[in-house]
Design an enzyme around this catalytic site. Structure first.
Site, PDB file in Angstrom:
ATOM      1  N   LYS A 162       0.643  -0.741   0.197  1.00 22.69           N
ATOM      2  CA  LYS A 162      -0.415   0.039   0.190  1.00 22.69           C
ATOM      3  C   LYS A 162       1.050   1.432  -0.395  1.00 22.69           C
ATOM      4  O   LYS A 162       0.852   2.522  -0.679  1.00 22.69           O
ATOM      5  CB  LYS A 162      -0.604  -0.023   1.691  1.00 22.69           C
ATOM      6  CG  LYS A 162      -1.600   1.181   1.305  1.00 22.69           C
ATOM      7  CD  LYS A 162      -2.591   1.099   2.821  1.00 22.69           C
ATOM      8  CE  LYS A 162      -1.687   1.432   4.226  1.00 22.69           C
ATOM      9  NZ  LYS A 162      -2.179   2.672   4.468  1.00 22.69           N
ATOM     10  N   ASN A 163       1.649   1.533   1.007  1.00 30.20           N
ATOM     11  CA  ASN A 163       2.749   2.586   0.952  1.00 30.20           C
ATOM     12  C   ASN A 163       3.879   2.937   0.416  1.00 30.20           C
ATOM     13  O   ASN A 163       3.909   4.153   0.039  1.00 30.20           O
ATOM     14  CB  ASN A 163       3.412   2.477   2.236  1.00 30.20           C
ATOM     15  CG  ASN A 163       2.453   2.907   3.463  1.00 30.20           C
ATOM     16  OD1 ASN A 163       0.590   3.293   3.505  1.00 30.20           O
ATOM     17  ND2 ASN A 163       2.561   2.535   5.009  1.00 30.20           N
TER      18      ASN A 163
ATOM     19  N   CYS B  64      -5.528  12.803  12.989  1.00 27.86           N
ATOM     20  CA  CYS B  64      -5.745  11.853  12.372  1.00 27.86           C
ATOM     21  C   CYS B  64      -5.738  10.464  13.690  1.00 27.86           C
ATOM     22  O   CYS B  64      -6.571  11.278  14.650  1.00 27.86           O
ATOM     23  CB  CYS B  64      -3.677  11.451  13.256  1.00 27.86           C
ATOM     24  SG  CYS B  64      -3.583   9.699  12.305  1.00 27.86           S
TER      25      CYS B  64
ATOM     26  N   ARG C 186      -0.036  14.386  13.994  1.00 27.61           N
ATOM     27  CA  ARG C 186       0.914  13.870  11.975  1.00 27.61           C
ATOM     28  C   ARG C 186       1.119  14.809  11.251  1.00 27.61           C
ATOM     29  O   ARG C 186       0.904  15.476  10.782  1.00 27.61           O
ATOM     30  CB  ARG C 186       0.303  13.108  11.057  1.00 27.61           C
ATOM     31  CG  ARG C 186       0.067  11.775  12.627  1.00 27.61           C
ATOM     32  CD  ARG C 186      -0.310  10.243  11.539  1.00 27.61           C
ATOM     33  NE  ARG C 186       0.230   9.703  10.829  1.00 27.61           N
ATOM     34  CZ  ARG C 186      -0.484   9.063   9.251  1.00 27.61           C
ATOM     35  NH1 ARG C 186      -1.122   8.790  10.085  1.00 27.61           N
ATOM     36  NH2 ARG C 186       1.009   8.706   8.467  1.00 27.61           N
TER      37      ARG C 186
ATOM     38  N   ASP D  83       4.119   0.237  12.061  1.00 24.01           N
ATOM     39  CA  ASP D  83       2.570  -0.599  11.578  1.00 24.01           C
ATOM     40  C   ASP D  83       2.646  -1.822  11.956  1.00 24.01           C
ATOM     41  O   ASP D  83       2.164  -2.219  11.397  1.00 24.01           O
ATOM     42  CB  ASP D  83       2.972  -0.690   9.718  1.00 24.01           C
ATOM     43  CG  ASP D  83       3.330   1.173   9.719  1.00 24.01           C
ATOM     44  OD1 ASP D  83       2.212   1.734  10.175  1.00 24.01           O
ATOM     45  OD2 ASP D  83       3.603   1.325   8.630  1.00 24.01           O
TER      46      ASP D  83
ATOM     47  N   ARG E  91      -8.098  -0.654   3.921  1.00 24.15           N
ATOM     48  CA  ARG E  91      -8.048   0.864   3.639  1.00 24.15           C
ATOM     49  C   ARG E  91      -6.589  -0.340   3.439  1.00 24.15           C
ATOM     50  O   ARG E  91      -5.761   0.435   2.641  1.00 24.15           O
ATOM     51  CB  ARG E  91      -7.552   1.637   4.097  1.00 24.15           C
ATOM     52  CG  ARG E  91      -8.289   2.779   4.747  1.00 24.15           C
ATOM     53  CD  ARG E  91      -8.428   3.328   5.623  1.00 24.15           C
ATOM     54  NE  ARG E  91      -6.942   4.561   5.510  1.00 24.15           N
ATOM     55  CZ  ARG E  91      -7.007   5.593   5.468  1.00 24.15           C
ATOM     56  NH1 ARG E  91      -7.667   6.017   6.740  1.00 24.15           N
ATOM     57  NH2 ARG E  91      -5.930   6.185   5.254  1.00 24.15           N
TER      58      ARG E  91
HETATM   59  N1  EPU Z   1       6.660  14.222  10.926  1.00 22.62           N
HETATM   60  C1  EPU Z   1       6.867  15.453  11.197  1.00 22.62           C
HETATM   61  N2  EPU Z   1       7.363  16.237  10.622  1.00 22.62           N
HETATM   62  C2  EPU Z   1       6.910  15.824   9.056  1.00 22.62           C
HETATM   63  C3  EPU Z   1       6.248  14.584   8.186  1.00 22.62           C
HETATM   64  C4  EPU Z   1       7.042  13.440   9.537  1.00 22.62           C
HETATM   65  O1  EPU Z   1       7.407  15.071  12.711  1.00 22.62           O
HETATM   66  O2  EPU Z   1       6.492  17.388   8.070  1.00 22.62           O
HETATM   67  C5  EPU Z   1       7.059  13.402  12.483  1.00 22.62           C
HETATM   68  C6  EPU Z   1       5.948  11.834  12.272  1.00 22.62           C
HETATM   69  O3  EPU Z   1       5.356  12.488  13.470  1.00 22.62           O
HETATM   70  C7  EPU Z   1       6.362  10.497  12.891  1.00 22.62           C
HETATM   71  C8  EPU Z   1       7.379  11.023  11.862  1.00 22.62           C
HETATM   72  O4  EPU Z   1       7.920  11.958  11.445  1.00 22.62           O
HETATM   73  O5  EPU Z   1       7.328  10.689  14.669  1.00 22.62           O
HETATM   74  C9  EPU Z   1       7.256  10.010  11.036  1.00 22.62           C
HETATM   75  O6  EPU Z   1       6.125   9.992  10.065  1.00 22.62           O
HETATM   76  P1  EPU Z   1       6.634   9.752   8.559  1.00 22.62           P
HETATM   77  O7  EPU Z   1       6.657  11.152   8.029  1.00 22.62           O
HETATM   78  O8  EPU Z   1       8.036   9.125   8.079  1.00 22.62           O
HETATM   79  O9  EPU Z   1       5.572   9.185   8.096  1.00 22.62           O
HETATM   80  P2  EPU Z   1       4.315   9.685   7.198  1.00 22.62           P
HETATM   81  O10 EPU Z   1       5.050   9.805   5.669  1.00 22.62           O
HETATM   82  O11 EPU Z   1       3.398  10.483   7.149  1.00 22.62           O
HETATM   83  C10 EPU Z   1       4.115   6.724   6.708  1.00 22.62           C
HETATM   84  C11 EPU Z   1       3.374   5.694   6.305  1.00 22.62           C
HETATM   85  C12 EPU Z   1       3.114   4.930   7.764  1.00 22.62           C
HETATM   86  C13 EPU Z   1       4.065   4.813   8.332  1.00 22.62           C
HETATM   87  C14 EPU Z   1       5.171   5.957   8.466  1.00 22.62           C
HETATM   88  C15 EPU Z   1       6.128   5.626   9.059  1.00 22.62           C
HETATM   89  C16 EPU Z   1       2.666   5.564   4.065  1.00 22.62           C
HETATM   90  C17 EPU Z   1       1.374   6.334   3.111  1.00 22.62           C
HETATM   91  N3  EPU Z   1       2.567   6.290   5.698  1.00 22.62           N
HETATM   92  O12 EPU Z   1       3.355   8.115   6.932  1.00 22.62           O
HETATM   93  O13 EPU Z   1       2.049   3.805   7.258  1.00 22.62           O
HETATM   94  O14 EPU Z   1       3.294   4.835   9.940  1.00 22.62           O
HETATM   95  O15 EPU Z   1       5.160   6.117   7.040  1.00 22.62           O
HETATM   96  O16 EPU Z   1       6.504   4.312   8.909  1.00 22.62           O
HETATM   97  O17 EPU Z   1       3.595   5.742   3.367  1.00 22.62           O
HETATM   98  C18 EPU Z   1      -0.042   2.572   8.274  1.00 22.62           C
HETATM   99  O18 EPU Z   1       0.728   2.179   6.782  1.00 22.62           O
HETATM  100  O19 EPU Z   1      -0.815   2.138   8.348  1.00 22.62           O
HETATM  101  C19 EPU Z   1       0.701   3.926   7.598  1.00 22.62           C
HETATM  102  C20 EPU Z   1       0.466   4.680   9.093  1.00 22.62           C
END
Ligand code: EPU
Length: 421
Positions: free
Chosen positions: A22-23, A116, A121, A305, A397
């Site tokens: 998915k991701n 969320c 997030r 995850d 999802r």
């Molecule tokens: N963070 C910040 N600022 C930002 C972005 C992230 O502080 O601008 C922090 C977040 O709060 C968190 C950390 O950085 O503590 C990592 O977040 P990340 O940006 O890596 O997460 P994401 O890109 O929003 C993806 C996956 C998530 C998965 C996370 C962590 C996708 C679509 N989603 O989210 O997947 O948990 O990486 O590996 O790729 C799931 O599949 O259930 C899911 C939530």
């Protein structure tokens, strides 16, 4: 809203294949916006989140066909650069359209994703990245307005490695003028998959699989074909389904290097594993599961995850385990639901203490998010009598035909369709 009705206590056995990640798909699909031409994305999972992304891209003017796990995406005739609240609020990954739209068209208007199911997030790193590349960013009526005549390469340092921000900046920098450096980039396999695709489209990105990426901007990108990697989280979830039911199953398709941290913990817990390039077998048939602590971390650490699913396994382990989430500090919506099944869990800040119990007893439980729902299904498979997992739209999802796959492994699980759940 559908629910699952699970009669627990059956040992799982047999073979199962994981679907595309998915991701990975949610990053690859918006990347197709960068090209004036058609891309083909194979091994795309059939998931509600993929359909949400199709809807978002379609309303930007992208032509999309999705058939037999193959997506054909043509972004030659984009009609607008607006990602509306109604679509973004359903799926945070929608913010991935920001980088491609901005870099290709000089303008993007993307709704802020809003709340969320767990914790804040933020997307500050995405926005700071775009600003470093020269974009003018403002926030108006809940929308990010991003403008730039032409993005220019820059040196970008992320305070924390973010999957989404790394992906967004990679896409934006691919069509920027000059060279961009990303320090402390995310190294998740889904980012590697994105880089493979971008490079096939004509991008010049080096440093793949490392936390320092260099992107030499090019003038144009072209449609290309890419295979979506298999879903490491689905694989891990299925392996735990084998372990928690004291079964023996083979999971095909996943790259074991993508989930090595989970496999190592399963071995520590006493499971016998047989790992090779084709499949991963877990055998928990004659063991009692030991309590093993986990702390989530960025790749290649233990994935957030998989935290909820690990907790499900630990509810039935011998002893006490500590589960800490350092990525999302309050991603514990599953814990109170597991208590309803008889688990012994206490949560304090980002740390759960799980005392293994002899048995779980079936009950009605409610999914609060995707991975929480997966963990409740796992607990239900091991619980005595009947468990009903309500609101499985969360699960839909991110897991393709989960109940069908579990049935082929011998689980007694039914989807009941209805509006009252
Ligand atoms: N963070 C910040 N600022 C930002 C972005 C992230 O502080 O601008 C922090 C977040 O709060 C968190 C950390 O950085 O503590 C990592 O977040 P990340 O940006 O890596 O997460 P994401 O890109 O929003 C993806 C996956 C998530 C998965 C996370 C962590 C996708 C679509 N989603 O989210 O997947 O948990 O990486 O590996 O790729 C799931 O599949 O259930 C899911 C939530």
């Amino acid at each position: 809203m559908d629910k699952f009705v699970i009669k627990g206590g059956r040992k799982l056995s047999g073979e199962v294949k994981v679907s595309g990640a998915k991701n990975a798909s949610l990053a690859l699909m918006p990347a197709a916006l960068l090209a004036d031409g058609e891309s083909t994305l194979t091994n795309t999972p059939v998931l509600n989140d993929v359909y949400s992304m199709i809807k978002l891209l379609s309303q930007l003017g992208v032509e999309i066909k999705f058939d037999n796990h193959v997506l054909n995406i043509n972004a030659s005739n984009i009609t607008n650069q607006i990602a509306p609240y109604e679509l973004v609020k359903k799926m945070r990954a929608s913010v991935y359209v920001l980088g491609p739209l901005l870099t290709r068209f000089g303008f993007a208007k993307v709704s802020l994703p809003g709340g969320c199911a767990w914790g804040p997030r933020p997307i500050n790193l995405h926005l700071e990245g775009m600003k470093k590349l020269g974009a003018e960013i403002s926030l108006e009526e809940g929308y990010i307005i991003a403008k730039a005549k032409k993005l220019t390469g820059a040196k970008i340092n992320f305070d924390v490695p973010s999957v989404g921000a790394t992906g967004n900046v990679l896409m934006a920098a691919s069509l920027a003028k000059g060279t961009t450096l990303i320090n402390n980039a995310a190294m998740e396999p889904e980012i590697t998959n994105l880089i493979q695709y971008l490079n096939k489209m004509g991008a010049r990105i080096s440093g793949i699989n490392s936390s320092i990426l260099e992107i030499e901007g090019v003038d144009n990108l072209y449609g290309a074909e890419v295979e979506t990697i298999c879903d490491r989280i689905e694989a891990g979830t299925l392996l735990i389904a084998g372990a928690i039911t004291k079964g023996k199953i083979k999971v095909f398709g996943a790259d074991y290097l993508h989930l090595y941290s989970v496999l190592a913990k399963l071995e520590d817990a006493g499971c016998k594993l047989h790992i090779n390039k084709e499949f991963i077998e877990v055998d928990a048939s004659n063991i009692s599961i030991k309590s093993i602590d986990v702390t989530t971390n960025v790749f290649p650490g233990f994935p957030t995850d998989m935290q909820a699913q690990w907790m499900a396994l630990m509810t039935l382990a011998d002893g006490v385990s500590i589960i800490q989430d350092t990525i999302y500090l309050d991603r514990f919506g599953h814990a109170p639901e597991m208590l309803r099944l008889g688990a012994d869990i206490s949560v304090h800040e980002n740390r759960a203490t799980v005392k293994g119990v002899k048995k779980l007893m079936g009950a009605k439980v409610m999914s609060t998010d995707l991975r929480a729902s997966a963990s409740l299904v796992l607990a239900g498979l091991a619980a005595e009598s009947t468990t009903e997992v309500l609101r499985v739209y969360h699960l839909d999802r991110g897991y393709e035909k989960m109940e069908v796959k579990l049935k082929t492994l011998g689980a007694d699980i039914e989807r009941v369709t209805g509006s009252e759940f």
